[in-house]
Design a protein around this motif. Structure first.
Motif, PDB file in Angstrom:
ATOM      1  N   VAL A   6       0.851  -1.186   0.000  1.00  0.00           N
ATOM      2  CA  VAL A   6       0.000   0.000   0.000  1.00  0.00           C
ATOM      3  C   VAL A   6       0.890   1.241   0.000  1.00  0.00           C
ATOM      4  N   VAL A   7       0.722   2.089  -1.024  1.00  0.00           N
ATOM      5  CA  VAL A   7       1.492   3.324  -1.145  1.00  0.00           C
ATOM      6  C   VAL A   7       0.736   4.497  -0.536  1.00  0.00           C
ATOM      7  N   PHE A   8      -0.568   4.547  -0.750  1.00  0.00           N
ATOM      8  CA  PHE A   8      -1.355   5.680  -0.255  1.00  0.00           C
ATOM      9  C   PHE A   8      -2.785   5.218  -0.042  1.00  0.00           C
ATOM     10  N   ARG A   9      -3.383   5.701   1.051  1.00  0.00           N
ATOM     11  CA  ARG A   9      -4.787   5.424   1.335  1.00  0.00           C
ATOM     12  C   ARG A   9      -5.444   6.737   1.752  1.00  0.00           C
ATOM     13  N   LEU A  10      -6.570   7.056   1.125  1.00  0.00           N
ATOM     14  CA  LEU A  10      -7.250   8.333   1.337  1.00  0.00           C
ATOM     15  C   LEU A  10      -8.289   8.192   2.447  1.00  0.00           C
TER      16      LEU A  10
ATOM     17  N   PHE B  92     -14.370   8.510  -5.141  1.00  0.00           N
ATOM     18  CA  PHE B  92     -13.083   8.132  -4.551  1.00  0.00           C
ATOM     19  C   PHE B  92     -13.204   7.490  -3.179  1.00  0.00           C
ATOM     20  N   HIS B  93     -14.392   7.079  -2.767  1.00  0.00           N
ATOM     21  CA  HIS B  93     -14.523   6.440  -1.458  1.00  0.00           C
ATOM     22  C   HIS B  93     -13.670   5.169  -1.394  1.00  0.00           C
ATOM     23  N   GLY B  94     -12.936   5.018  -0.305  1.00  0.00           N
ATOM     24  CA  GLY B  94     -12.080   3.845  -0.154  1.00  0.00           C
ATOM     25  C   GLY B  94     -10.884   3.840  -1.076  1.00  0.00           C
ATOM     26  N   PHE B  95     -10.407   5.011  -1.495  1.00  0.00           N
ATOM     27  CA  PHE B  95      -9.293   5.075  -2.443  1.00  0.00           C
ATOM     28  C   PHE B  95      -8.037   4.477  -1.815  1.00  0.00           C
TER      29      PHE B  95
ATOM     30  N   GLY C  34     -14.330   3.963  -5.165  1.00  0.00           N
ATOM     31  CA  GLY C  34     -15.728   3.967  -5.583  1.00  0.00           C
ATOM     32  C   GLY C  34     -16.654   3.504  -4.477  1.00  0.00           C
ATOM     33  N   LEU C  35     -17.762   4.209  -4.308  1.00  0.00           N
ATOM     34  CA  LEU C  35     -18.752   3.832  -3.311  1.00  0.00           C
ATOM     35  C   LEU C  35     -19.828   2.946  -3.929  1.00  0.00           C
ATOM     36  N   LEU C  36     -20.512   3.453  -4.942  1.00  0.00           N
ATOM     37  CA  LEU C  36     -21.520   2.667  -5.641  1.00  0.00           C
ATOM     38  C   LEU C  36     -20.911   1.918  -6.826  1.00  0.00           C
ATOM     39  N   ASN C  37     -20.070   2.615  -7.589  1.00  0.00           N
ATOM     40  CA  ASN C  37     -19.418   2.020  -8.745  1.00  0.00           C
ATOM     41  C   ASN C  37     -17.945   1.804  -8.410  1.00  0.00           C
ATOM     42  N   ARG C  38     -17.610   0.608  -7.976  1.00  0.00           N
ATOM     43  CA  ARG C  38     -16.225   0.312  -7.618  1.00  0.00           C
ATOM     44  C   ARG C  38     -15.376   0.156  -8.871  1.00  0.00           C
ATOM     45  N   GLN C  39     -14.190   0.738  -8.819  1.00  0.00           N
ATOM     46  CA  GLN C  39     -13.345   0.798 -10.016  1.00  0.00           C
ATOM     47  C   GLN C  39     -11.903   0.510  -9.652  1.00  0.00           C
ATOM     48  N   GLU C  40     -11.220  -0.199 -10.537  1.00  0.00           N
ATOM     49  CA  GLU C  40      -9.787  -0.457 -10.406  1.00  0.00           C
ATOM     50  C   GLU C  40      -9.103   0.003 -11.684  1.00  0.00           C
ATOM     51  N   GLN C  41      -7.998   0.715 -11.524  1.00  0.00           N
ATOM     52  CA  GLN C  41      -7.219   1.195 -12.659  1.00  0.00           C
ATOM     53  C   GLN C  41      -5.762   0.824 -12.473  1.00  0.00           C
TER      54      GLN C  41
END
Length: 501
Positions: A173-177, A257-260, A274-281
């Protein structure tokens, strides 16, 4: 699973029919319902043919959409052939897409809320050529999607990826918001300006509507305040509108960006949010072209900014908040430069920046002045009030002040074979990139620039152009030659050149 994917064709998850159906219905609603309901057409249709007939027609359309989704699912198949992903699809006409792992620019995994119970995701990939997604698997199991992402990102087959998984170190883990950083990012982001620009055309019709119904409200406290103190009422309404815009911007930031979390996976960086639409990049370190540290005007007041990592074929800067931008939000002033060094250790965003020629301030003041005069003329003509032209008296000092702020914002420096270009007005955007990443270099001079011995240097990267305006012509030529020296030198010689300098 690995042998099945490489040996033969794979189909989407059966639950993808639900995703295809929902997406098709939403697309139909967006494109057609505003037209059907416009100017009361929908009400007229219901009154003419009856509500029962309209409901039966809608049910028939939904049934057709479900059948089309089922047919599309049955005709969709894909396979991974070495490092090439093949997709065959089509509803009435079959098409085949081939995407090589070496050409993939961006990989994204998205999981809307209605796809979570089925544990399926939307897998999408794009090449450096365009802004839109070029290949999409609209509903596959998460495990298969992650295997495809790993294989296409590393250029290895799924079998090789599976055999190497045991020796691969765990993700770091590098960064957590956190919640505070997420809220401050919502307040400081460009979403506030975008929402204000979107609502600007609506304000005048709302004002006209309010005046028409002002008499029907009676002798209430609000009406007396508007009549007796219009400036106070206007200020209160403006403050309420700004507060509403900021609240909406914060809500958008939480949804996006929830849970970034930013983690490292070998030579790749993976962000999940993502809160409703979870996304991975996924960001490939090999394809990284530039890193930008951005602070809006509100961000500078709140001490917050965000990083934008641009790869091959990067998107325009206006698309920083789009889904395809690899954006790291909610960073404090000290966190942004520190995190930038995680991508390139020699990268130092802090430090003194050289300013461009003072004549740049005058040139920008002239441009701002002309734009402001046009705005004053348009407002005076649209309002049919000639006294609005008196506002032109304030244009010269305002234009000079804006030109001065622009001149103060623009700066540059070169350190450890990295170029740093800073731009902005009230906000700041600092772009940093290795000189060896340059694709083309251009030195431009207008008639006025030739007169004052200055030039504009444009360095084109695979992610887009970077411009450095109004610097000394000798410095522009020297920096252009230094950039070309790094581009033309063999890869192993860059470190040697850096040591000699």
């Amino acid at each position: 699973m690995v042998e099945a994917v490489e040996a033969g064709w794979q189909r989407l998850s059966p639950w993808s029919v639900v995703f295809l159906f929902v997406r098709g219905v939403l697309q139909f609603v967006r494109e057609n319902v505003p037209v059907l309901l416009g100017a009361g057409a929908g009400v007229a249709v219901i009154e003419r043919i009856g509500a029962t007939e309209v409901l039966l027609g809608l049910a028939a359309l939904l049934l057709v959409a479900a059948l089309l989704s089922l047919v599309y699912y049955r005709r969709f198949r894909f396979r991974l052939d070495d490092d090439v992903l093949l997709v065959q699809k089509g509803l009435f006409e079959r098409t085949e897409l081939k995407l090589s792992a070496g050409r993939i620019q961006h990989i994204s995994l998205e999981q809307p809320a209605y796809m979570r119970p089925f544990d399926i995701v939307r897998f999408s990939a794009a090449t450096p050529g365009g802004v839109t997604t070029e290949l999409e698997l609209p509903g596959i199991r998460r495990g298969l999607a992650e295997s495809l992402r790993q294989a296409l990102s590393s250029g290895r087959s799924l079998a090789e990826q599976g055999s190497a998984a045991a020796g691969t170190p765990s993700a770091e883990v590098v960064f957590r918001l956190g919640a505070r950083g997420l809220t401050l990012h919502g307040l400081a982001s460009n979403s506030v300006y975008l929402l204000a620009a979107f609502l600007a055309p609506v304000l005048q019709p709302l004002e006209r509507l309010a005046r028409q119904h002002l008499d029907t409200l009676g002798d209430s406290v609000w009406v007396r305040m508007v009549v007796e103190a219009p400036w106070l009422a206007g200020s209160a309404i403006l403050a309420g509108l700004i507060a509403l815009l900021m609240l909406v911007s914060v809500v958008v930031a939480w949804l996006r960006f929830h849970g970034f979390t930013l983690v490292t996976d070998g030579d790749r960086y993976v962000q999940r949010s993502g809160l409703l639409n979870r996304q991975e990049q996924v960001l490939s370190a090999r394809k990284l072209q530039s890193v930008e540290w951005v602070q809006t005007a509100l961000g500078r007041l709140l001490g917050r900014g965000y990083l934008v990592c641009r790869q091959y074929g990067g998107l325009p800067r206006a698309a920083d908040h789009a889904g395809h931008s690899f954006l790291i939000p909610g960073l404090a002033v000290t966190e942004g430069p520190a995190l930038a060094r995680a991508f390139w250790p020699p990268l130092a965003l802090e430090g003194a920046y050289a300013r461009v020629h003072p004549r740049y301030r005058r040139a920008m003041a002239v441009r701002f002045g002309l734009a402001l005069l046009v705005i004053v003329g348009v407002v005076a003509a649209s309002a049919a009030q000639p006294w609005w032209l008196l506002a032109a008296v304030a244009v010269p000092p305002l234009a000079w002040g804006l030109g001065h702020l622009r001149w103060l914002a623009v700066g540059w420096r070169v350190q450890h074979d990295y170029a740093f270009i800073r731009t902005g007005l009230l906000g700041r955007r600092t772009s940093a990139f290795p000189l060896a990443n340059a694709q083309a270099v251009r030195v431009q001079q207008s008639w006025f620039q030739r007169r004052w011995g200055v030039a504009t240097l444009q360095i084109t990267l695979a992610s887009g152009p970077e411009r450095l305006p109004w610097i000394d012509h000798a410095e522009a030529s020297a920096l252009a030659n230094r950039t070309l020296l790094h581009v033309e030198a063999p890869p192993g010689d860059h470190a040697v050149q850096s040591g000699r300098e």
